[in-house]
Design an enzyme around this catalytic site. Structure first.
Site, PDB file in Angstrom:
ATOM      1  N   CYS A  79       0.472  -7.770  12.390  1.00  0.00           N
ATOM      2  CA  CYS A  79       0.857  -8.209  14.142  1.00  0.00           C
ATOM      3  C   CYS A  79       0.399  -9.341  14.345  1.00  0.00           C
ATOM      4  O   CYS A  79      -0.044  -9.806  15.327  1.00  0.00           O
ATOM      5  CB  CYS A  79       0.240  -7.131  14.732  1.00  0.00           C
ATOM      6  N   ARG A 134       1.492 -12.283  -0.767  1.00  0.00           N
ATOM      7  CA  ARG A 134       0.214 -12.228  -0.309  1.00  0.00           C
ATOM      8  C   ARG A 134      -0.697 -13.696  -0.586  1.00  0.00           C
ATOM      9  O   ARG A 134      -0.039 -14.015  -1.658  1.00  0.00           O
ATOM     10  CB  ARG A 134      -0.897 -11.227  -0.561  1.00  0.00           C
ATOM     11  N   ASN A 175       6.007  -8.705   1.859  1.00  0.00           N
ATOM     12  CA  ASN A 175       4.563  -8.358   1.894  1.00  0.00           C
ATOM     13  C   ASN A 175       3.696  -9.203   0.734  1.00  0.00           C
ATOM     14  O   ASN A 175       2.693  -8.909   0.171  1.00  0.00           O
ATOM     15  CB  ASN A 175       4.549  -7.139   1.829  1.00  0.00           C
ATOM     16  N   HIS A 215     -10.682  -1.638  11.576  1.00  0.00           N
ATOM     17  CA  HIS A 215      -9.881  -2.815  11.450  1.00  0.00           C
ATOM     18  C   HIS A 215      -9.680  -3.846  11.937  1.00  0.00           C
ATOM     19  O   HIS A 215      -8.723  -3.765  12.927  1.00  0.00           O
ATOM     20  CB  HIS A 215      -8.413  -1.866  10.784  1.00  0.00           C
ATOM     21  N   ASP A 265      -9.983  -9.197   9.117  1.00  0.00           N
ATOM     22  CA  ASP A 265      -9.292  -7.916   9.053  1.00  0.00           C
ATOM     23  C   ASP A 265      -9.852  -6.694   9.171  1.00  0.00           C
ATOM     24  O   ASP A 265      -9.750  -5.679   9.580  1.00  0.00           O
ATOM     25  CB  ASP A 265      -8.842  -7.738   7.353  1.00  0.00           C
ATOM     26  N   SER A 307      -1.311  -3.417  11.102  1.00  0.00           N
ATOM     27  CA  SER A 307      -1.161  -4.357   9.912  1.00  0.00           C
ATOM     28  C   SER A 307       0.323  -5.455  10.314  1.00  0.00           C
ATOM     29  O   SER A 307       1.239  -4.735  10.973  1.00  0.00           O
ATOM     30  CB  SER A 307      -0.620  -3.560   8.635  1.00  0.00           C
ATOM     31  N   LYS A 365      -9.665  -1.887   1.627  1.00  0.00           N
ATOM     32  CA  LYS A 365      -9.289  -0.926   2.682  1.00  0.00           C
ATOM     33  C   LYS A 365     -10.177   0.411   2.175  1.00  0.00           C
ATOM     34  O   LYS A 365     -10.431   1.186   3.026  1.00  0.00           O
ATOM     35  CB  LYS A 365      -7.733  -0.590   2.596  1.00  0.00           C
ATOM     36  N   TYR A 393      -1.459  -3.463  -7.000  1.00  0.00           N
ATOM     37  CA  TYR A 393      -1.372  -4.152  -5.743  1.00  0.00           C
ATOM     38  C   TYR A 393      -2.385  -4.186  -4.898  1.00  0.00           C
ATOM     39  O   TYR A 393      -3.092  -3.177  -4.651  1.00  0.00           O
ATOM     40  CB  TYR A 393       0.101  -3.675  -4.909  1.00  0.00           C
ATOM     41  N   GLY A 394      -2.912  -5.270  -4.281  1.00  0.00           N
ATOM     42  CA  GLY A 394      -4.068  -5.397  -3.614  1.00  0.00           C
ATOM     43  C   GLY A 394      -4.637  -4.464  -2.856  1.00  0.00           C
ATOM     44  O   GLY A 394      -5.915  -3.648  -3.116  1.00  0.00           O
ATOM     45  N   ASN A 434      -1.375 -17.889  23.015  1.00  0.00           N
ATOM     46  CA  ASN A 434      -2.160 -16.806  23.372  1.00  0.00           C
ATOM     47  C   ASN A 434      -3.662 -17.058  23.977  1.00  0.00           C
ATOM     48  O   ASN A 434      -4.390 -16.285  24.303  1.00  0.00           O
ATOM     49  CB  ASN A 434      -2.298 -15.724  21.937  1.00  0.00           C
ATOM     50  N   THR A 437      -4.028 -12.427  11.259  1.00  0.00           N
ATOM     51  CA  THR A 437      -4.597 -13.601  10.579  1.00  0.00           C
ATOM     52  C   THR A 437      -4.237 -15.014  11.650  1.00  0.00           C
ATOM     53  O   THR A 437      -5.100 -16.002  11.968  1.00  0.00           O
ATOM     54  CB  THR A 437      -3.970 -13.993   9.405  1.00  0.00           C
ATOM     55  N   ARG A 491       0.843  -1.338  -0.085  1.00  0.00           N
ATOM     56  CA  ARG A 491       0.105  -0.108  -0.074  1.00  0.00           C
ATOM     57  C   ARG A 491       0.859   1.273   0.133  1.00  0.00           C
ATOM     58  O   ARG A 491       2.134   1.298   0.450  1.00  0.00           O
ATOM     59  CB  ARG A 491      -1.075  -0.166   1.378  1.00  0.00           C
TER      60      ARG A 491
END
Ligand code: OXD
Ligand code: MN
Length: 617
Positions: free
Chosen positions: A285, A400, A398, A261, A308, A283, A241, A232-233, A528, A288, A89
């Site tokens: 972190c 995907r 990055n 988000h 997301d 982003s 987004k 790009y996505g 976690n 997913t 992005r």
């Protein structure tokens, strides 16, 4: 002169079935207007069918823009390699063009809407010459759902059309709602590389068309999006987004809901009680990973609802209900492996478009972290030979995977329920090596909003910039809030008043705290679940907590660490609140707040003052 025709077929290619454009006059007029400006060779109305996906991907393979992966390993899956300059992005080229600069606020790039329209019109003039212009009607959220919203993306990228098949509900059903008079958001996308030059000569296409000049532009008052120059996505899949966050956040402010988000999960305790959690992380972190977590604690389960974006709205029962407006995942590949996120690996067994990962000699894909030992030879994301000795990464950091959510083994059966799920807890997280404890509960909605407003994270590959540098990312919405961030905080405070006693509890987590020796103090991933379990027990009133100046932390021994290789000393460090460092953090928060002047809600200034006070007690 270019002759524009509304193709009667539904996609490019000569073997297409007879389709249709639309009966909606406003939509048709807009499509004609964009076509008159961009001057494509033909217009194709997309119907969202599997046959269309098949035709589009075959076309892309024939043009050398996609590589079909070996169907034995990865059926119906493809690899795209972007131009090396078009891999993320572009936040510095992302604009919010509200009438007033203050409406966009200091964290957004603002441009005057009239001036920006003139710039874009000049760039879009003839930008689709020689290309097919696709019209993609789509729904964010289940088609026809009360929380769902419609849009139409025009694009000259077939890669975008194919990716949108996974990411949104595209095609006929969405179009039919538009034709019945429902409102929709127009979004124009052009890669900015016409195939006919100014003298009318045809030029060769390239594997990844794009332009050095890039603009990702939002007109919040008009609810409109224009994206130029990138394939790009994040820059080109405008339903994600651009619409579901930047434009939707403005709609949500005006209509009394939230576009955030956030991932969405259902956690079920060993007693079979289900709880729904929405969690905001900057982003890359591990969002997913959390959305698809396999709990290491026996008896607990996590089901995926979204990875997301969440749209949240007070329901008739006064609680906050949420949907995942997306239809698929556009996940970061590197770091996703059987050890870290086996569910994601299983999700992409097939029907997946990969972008900028490495190609194996057997026609499958690979990226750093998929397996511990890399293959002996690969073709890297730039299309060059690669061996473990090459001294560079094989997949772009990055890179995907794009895949439908329904393919995820942990997806909840009712993940796409039109009414959504009732939210019990909200989690804010960031990637912080210092200061922020493993988990803290907010004592009030206001303290929770303060936690959200002060999220910071070390910079990642999803956006451009220096890796490792700390960046403030309030509500993980820094690049995604379509209006003044301080007004977003005020909107959250209003939402808390409206929800009253039915408001979800708010927590802050930090999986990434490091010890003085630079080691991660917490194992993360499936472990976690121990933190999630404490959160659930708090919701049930079953777990104790202790007040600290920065919020409530688990009472000693209330966090289940049974069988975990974490020393007492590490636990102490994980929860340590050093007043001196926190006062420095308060100073930096105050400086940050000052950037927003008097738009910062009084309640957040009061939270900051109270934090300072408690730190000095
Ligand atoms: C994403 C991001 O791609 O947040 O989801 O950057
Ligand atoms: Mn994201």
């Amino acid at each position: 002169m270019t002759i524009i025709q509304h193709s009667r077929g539904s996609t490019a290619g000569s073997d297409e079935p007879q389709g249709r454009s639309t009966t909606d006059a406003r939509l048709l007029a807009w499509v004609d207007q964009v076509a008159a400006l961009t001057k494509p060779e033909s217009i194709v109305w997309c119907d969202g069918s599997l046959a269309e996906f098949d035709r589009i991907t075959r076309l892309l393979v024939a043009e050398g823009k996609l590589i079909r992966l070996n169907p034995e390993w990865r059926p119906n899956s493809f690899l795209a390699r972007t131009d090396p300059s078009d891999v993320a992005r572009v936040e510095d080229r992302t604009f919010i063009c509200s009438a007033e600069p203050d409406a966009a606020g200091p964290t957004n790039n603002w441009r005057d809407p009239t001036e920006m329209r003139a710039v874009l019109d000049a760039l879009l003039d003839g930008s689709m010459r020689g290309r097919v212009m696709y019209v993609v009607p789509f729904s964010m959220g289940p088609v026809g759902g009360a929380l769902s919203r419609l849009g139409v993306q025009i694009t000259d990228s077939a890669y975008v059309v194919a990716s949108m098949h996974a990411m949104a509900r595209t095609g006929r059903e969405a179009l039919e709602l538009i034709e019945r008079g429902e409102s929709w958001v127009p979004a124009v996308h052009s890669v900015g590389m016409p195939l006919i030059d100014e003298r009318g000569r045809r030029v060769d296409d390239v594997a990844w068309p794009c332009n050095e000049t890039k603009y990702i532009v939002h007109f919040p008052e008009d609810r409109e999006i224009v994206s130029y120059g990138s394939g790009y996505g994040g820059n080109s899949l405008l339903a994600k987004k651009a619409f579901a966050l930047r434009i939707a956040s403005v709609m949500a402010r005006d209509e009394g809901w939230l576009a955030e988000h956030m991932l969405l999960v259902r956690i079920t305790s060993p007693e079979g009680q289900a709880y729904h959690v929405a969690a905001a992380f900057p982003s890359a972190c591990g969002k997913t990973n959390l959305a698809m977590m396999r709990p290491a604690l026996p008896g607990w389960s996590v089901e995926t609802i979204g990875d997301d974006i969440a749209w949240l709205r007070p329901g008739d029962d006064g609680r906050l209900w949420a949907i995942n407006p997306e239809n698929g995942f556009f996940g970061v590949a590197p770091g996703t492996g059987m050890g870290t996120n086996p569910t994601a690996v299983e999700t992409m067994w097939g029907n997946t478009i990969f972008t900028n990962v490495a190609l194996r000699d057997d026609g499958d894909v690979w990226w750093e972290g998929l397996t511990d030992t890399p293959p002996a030879h690969l073709i890297d994301w730039r299309g060059e030979d690669w061996t473990p000795e090459s001294g560079r990464v094989a997949a772009h950091p990055n890179s995907r995977f794009t895949v439908a959510a329904a393919q995820c083994p942990s997806i909840a059966d009712d993940w796409d329920a039109a009414e959504g799920v009732p939210i019990d807890a909200i989690i804010f997280g960031g990637r912080r090596a210092t200061n922020v404890p493993l988990v803290t509960e907010a004592g009030s909605w206001e303290q929770g909003v303060f936690m959200g407003a002060t999220i910071a994270s070390e910079r990642t590959a999803a956006a451009e910039g220096e890796l490792g540098e700390l960046r403030r990312d309030p509500f993980a919405m820094l690049p995604f809030c379509g209006y003044n961030m301080a007004d977003h905080w005020a909107h959250w405070l209003r939402m808390g008043e409206r929800l009253g006693a039915s408001a979800p509890a708010i927590f802050r987590v930090n999986w990434f705290r490091k010890g003085e020796d630079g080691r991660y103090l917490w194992p993360g991933f499936g472990e976690n679940a121990r933190v999630l379990a404490w959160i659930v027990r708090r919701l049930e009133g079953e777990a104790g907590a202790m007040r600290t100046p920065v919020g409530l932390v688990p009472l000693e021994r209330e966090l289940d660490i049974d069988g975990l290789d974490v020393t007492e000393a590490d636990l102490d460090e994980l929860f340590a609140v050093d007043p001196e460092q926190w006062i420095a953090e308060c100073d930096s928060t105050e400086e940050y707040f000052d950037r927003f002047g008097n738009r910062v809600p009084q309640a957040l200034r009061a939270e900051l003052a109270s934090l300072r006070y408690h730190l000095t007690l």
